[in-house]
Each structure stands twice: as structure tokens, then as C-alpha cells.
Design a protein around this motif. Sequence first.
Motif, PDB file in Angstrom:
ATOM      1  N   ASN A 164       0.833  -1.205   0.000  1.00  0.00           N
ATOM      2  CA  ASN A 164       0.000   0.000   0.000  1.00  0.00           C
ATOM      3  C   ASN A 164       0.865   1.251   0.000  1.00  0.00           C
ATOM      4  N   ASN A 165       1.994   1.173  -0.689  1.00  0.00           N
ATOM      5  CA  ASN A 165       2.964   2.278  -0.653  1.00  0.00           C
ATOM      6  C   ASN A 165       2.302   3.591  -1.049  1.00  0.00           C
ATOM      7  N   GLY A 166       2.644   4.631  -0.301  1.00  0.00           N
ATOM      8  CA  GLY A 166       2.080   5.953  -0.532  1.00  0.00           C
ATOM      9  C   GLY A 166       0.779   6.204   0.204  1.00  0.00           C
ATOM     10  N   LYS A 167       0.151   5.146   0.738  1.00  0.00           N
ATOM     11  CA  LYS A 167      -1.095   5.286   1.479  1.00  0.00           C
ATOM     12  C   LYS A 167      -0.806   5.240   2.976  1.00  0.00           C
ATOM     13  N   THR A 168      -1.617   5.925   3.740  1.00  0.00           N
ATOM     14  CA  THR A 168      -1.477   5.901   5.195  1.00  0.00           C
ATOM     15  C   THR A 168      -2.380   4.817   5.761  1.00  0.00           C
ATOM     16  N   LEU A 169      -1.784   3.889   6.510  1.00  0.00           N
ATOM     17  CA  LEU A 169      -2.535   2.812   7.146  1.00  0.00           C
ATOM     18  C   LEU A 169      -2.551   3.043   8.645  1.00  0.00           C
ATOM     19  N   SER A 170      -3.735   3.011   9.232  1.00  0.00           N
ATOM     20  CA  SER A 170      -3.858   3.204  10.673  1.00  0.00           C
ATOM     21  C   SER A 170      -3.400   1.952  11.422  1.00  0.00           C
ATOM     22  N   LYS A 171      -3.190   2.096  12.717  1.00  0.00           N
ATOM     23  CA  LYS A 171      -2.843   0.931  13.537  1.00  0.00           C
ATOM     24  C   LYS A 171      -3.945  -0.118  13.454  1.00  0.00           C
ATOM     25  N   ALA A 172      -5.195   0.348  13.459  1.00  0.00           N
ATOM     26  CA  ALA A 172      -6.324  -0.586  13.410  1.00  0.00           C
ATOM     27  C   ALA A 172      -6.319  -1.360  12.101  1.00  0.00           C
ATOM     28  N   GLN A 173      -6.035  -0.697  10.993  1.00  0.00           N
ATOM     29  CA  GLN A 173      -5.999  -1.390   9.702  1.00  0.00           C
ATOM     30  C   GLN A 173      -4.884  -2.426   9.662  1.00  0.00           C
ATOM     31  N   LEU A 174      -3.724  -2.059  10.155  1.00  0.00           N
ATOM     32  CA  LEU A 174      -2.620  -3.007  10.181  1.00  0.00           C
ATOM     33  C   LEU A 174      -2.927  -4.185  11.093  1.00  0.00           C
ATOM     34  N   THR A 175      -3.485  -3.888  12.256  1.00  0.00           N
ATOM     35  CA  THR A 175      -3.817  -4.945  13.207  1.00  0.00           C
ATOM     36  C   THR A 175      -4.802  -5.928  12.608  1.00  0.00           C
ATOM     37  N   GLU A 176      -5.780  -5.416  11.885  1.00  0.00           N
ATOM     38  CA  GLU A 176      -6.823  -6.277  11.309  1.00  0.00           C
ATOM     39  C   GLU A 176      -6.260  -7.236  10.279  1.00  0.00           C
ATOM     40  N   HIS A 177      -5.193  -6.841   9.592  1.00  0.00           N
ATOM     41  CA  HIS A 177      -4.594  -7.709   8.584  1.00  0.00           C
ATOM     42  C   HIS A 177      -3.538  -8.646   9.163  1.00  0.00           C
ATOM     43  N   LEU A 178      -3.113  -8.411  10.392  1.00  0.00           N
ATOM     44  CA  LEU A 178      -2.027  -9.201  10.963  1.00  0.00           C
ATOM     45  C   LEU A 178      -2.501 -10.330  11.859  1.00  0.00           C
ATOM     46  N   TYR A 179      -3.675 -10.165  12.469  1.00  0.00           N
ATOM     47  CA  TYR A 179      -4.107 -11.115  13.486  1.00  0.00           C
ATOM     48  C   TYR A 179      -5.423 -11.777  13.131  1.00  0.00           C
ATOM     49  N   ALA A 180      -5.574 -13.024  13.548  1.00  0.00           N
ATOM     50  CA  ALA A 180      -6.846 -13.725  13.387  1.00  0.00           C
ATOM     51  C   ALA A 180      -7.872 -13.160  14.363  1.00  0.00           C
ATOM     52  N   GLN A 181      -9.127 -13.535  14.153  1.00  0.00           N
ATOM     53  CA  GLN A 181     -10.243 -12.968  14.910  1.00  0.00           C
ATOM     54  C   GLN A 181     -10.106 -13.170  16.412  1.00  0.00           C
ATOM     55  N   ASP A 182      -9.646 -14.351  16.822  1.00  0.00           N
ATOM     56  CA  ASP A 182      -9.631 -14.687  18.246  1.00  0.00           C
ATOM     57  C   ASP A 182      -8.311 -14.341  18.927  1.00  0.00           C
ATOM     58  N   PHE A 183      -7.449 -13.585  18.249  1.00  0.00           N
ATOM     59  CA  PHE A 183      -6.159 -13.220  18.831  1.00  0.00           C
ATOM     60  C   PHE A 183      -6.338 -12.022  19.744  1.00  0.00           C
ATOM     61  N   ASP A 184      -5.658 -12.050  20.890  1.00  0.00           N
ATOM     62  CA  ASP A 184      -5.716 -10.933  21.835  1.00  0.00           C
ATOM     63  C   ASP A 184      -4.849  -9.799  21.290  1.00  0.00           C
ATOM     64  N   ARG A 185      -5.484  -8.800  20.717  1.00  0.00           N
ATOM     65  CA  ARG A 185      -4.757  -7.760  20.004  1.00  0.00           C
ATOM     66  C   ARG A 185      -4.439  -6.568  20.889  1.00  0.00           C
ATOM     67  N   ASP A 186      -3.301  -5.993  20.630  1.00  0.00           N
ATOM     68  CA  ASP A 186      -2.901  -4.754  21.279  1.00  0.00           C
ATOM     69  C   ASP A 186      -2.261  -3.888  20.205  1.00  0.00           C
ATOM     70  N   SER A 187      -2.952  -2.816  19.825  1.00  0.00           N
ATOM     71  CA  SER A 187      -2.466  -1.999  18.713  1.00  0.00           C
ATOM     72  C   SER A 187      -1.100  -1.379  18.998  1.00  0.00           C
ATOM     73  N   ASN A 188      -0.704  -1.304  20.273  1.00  0.00           N
ATOM     74  CA  ASN A 188       0.608  -0.750  20.585  1.00  0.00           C
ATOM     75  C   ASN A 188       1.740  -1.630  20.052  1.00  0.00           C
ATOM     76  N   THR A 189       1.427  -2.917  19.813  1.00  0.00           N
ATOM     77  CA  THR A 189       2.470  -3.781  19.258  1.00  0.00           C
ATOM     78  C   THR A 189       2.856  -3.344  17.855  1.00  0.00           C
ATOM     79  N   ILE A 190       1.952  -2.674  17.149  1.00  0.00           N
ATOM     80  CA  ILE A 190       2.295  -2.172  15.811  1.00  0.00           C
ATOM     81  C   ILE A 190       3.438  -1.171  15.918  1.00  0.00           C
ATOM     82  N   GLU A 191       3.411  -0.336  16.947  1.00  0.00           N
ATOM     83  CA  GLU A 191       4.507   0.607  17.157  1.00  0.00           C
ATOM     84  C   GLU A 191       5.824  -0.133  17.333  1.00  0.00           C
TER      85      GLU A 191
END
Length: 231
Positions: A164-191
Motif C-alpha cells: 500500500n505504498n504511498g497510502k497511510t494505514l492506521s494501527k487498526a488497519q494493520l492490526t486487522e490484517h495481521l491477526y486472526a479474529q480470536d487473537f488478543d490484540r494490542d495496537s501498541n504492538t504495531i509501534e
Amino acid sequence: MRLLIVEDDPQLNQQIAAQMQGSGFACDTSHDGREGLYLGQEFNYDLAIIDLGLPELDGISLIRQLREQQRNFPILILTARDAWQDKVEGLEAGGDDYLTKPFHPEELRARAQALLRRSHGLAQSKLQFGPIAMDTDAKSVQVNGRTVELTGYEYNTLLQLALNNGKTLSKAQLTEHLYAQDFDRDSNTIEVFVGRLRKKLDPDGSINPISTLRGLGYRFNLTPDHPAPKP
């Protein structure tokens, strides 16, 4: 990369999920069309693998309803039916490719990878962004010819940003593509992942591959050396 697998055979469902997870994908699974439709409506997947012979809601109807609701992720159809009419119906409903059971696991993986590349306008697995080279099949990264060792999550974060070069992706968007539904997500891990990527890809600060846009997310700054032609 995040996949949706809708297959009513529990053993085959588990086998596909295990194989794709082994290739670095996060997988959500469903055993019937109704649940598959709910998941497909709720989450932004990179790819869906959908069987035609599903209970509750058949695969053709599931695919058609997803497309009617503008869910445009690529769909790989699984079918035990040999009739060409069934395959054509699945493609006309909105499927992008099909695979007839039984199939070899490597063919499934190869077709899935090809669909993912095609959805981003890429003709091959090797990508070049200035000094950064990526091989999406080998899941390897080099900077100026030097191999950079990345964890699975670091690689997938980089891949999402690069595709997605040139586009801004939010933490939420990145998180949604990285983890399965039942994974305990913490958007701070994206940082954390982005911070590690900067240190590994650009230790001296000369490339600046990833920018932080405060309050918005992250942007990959490098453009592909051979961009896909416009349709």
C-alpha cells in the motif's frame, strides 16, 4: 496477511488453516456459509478460500452476497464438483480462481499467493522498492543486497505497508490484517513492529522507508521500481 477459510469438512478446514499459518498467514475459519458471510462482512481479509458445498448458505450464494456488499478481496473457490458449469457459476458469482478437490497443498498455496499478487497489481513474487528487495514467496527481505532477518509479524507488517505504498494505514488497519479474529490484540504492538523495522531496514536513517503520521498511522515511502501498468 489475513485469510478467511470457509470449509465444512473439519479435517480439511484444519489442514488448510495449518498450512496457511505455516506460510505466515493469520487465519479465521468457518464451517458454514452463514458464519462465513458474517465474518466476510465484518473483517477486511486479504483473501478468502470458500468451498461450494456448504451448509446453511451454499458457496455460490455466499460469494454472490459478499460481492453485492462490495467485499472485494480475492476469492479462491474449492469444489469437489467436476462439472465445468459449477466452476463457471462460481467464477461468474465473483470468485477469482478455483481448485478441484482433492488438491496438493502446494498448489493451494501457490494459487493463493498468485491471487494476492494479482489483487495488488503484481505479476511476480519479487518486489523492488529502491534498495529494499522483497520475495513474497520466500518471505525474504534484502537491503542493498544484504539479507535482513525479520520475524513473521515484522515481515507481514512490512508487506502490508509496501503493498500500500504511498497510502497511510492506521494501527487498526494493520492490526486487522495481521491477526486472526480470536487473537488478543494490542495496537501498541504495531509501534513495536514499526520501530524494529526501522532499525533493521534503515539503521543509519538514510532510506526513511516508513513515516509516522501522528494520529493517523504509518506510510511506506518507497515506490516500486517497476510499478504495475494501469488497467
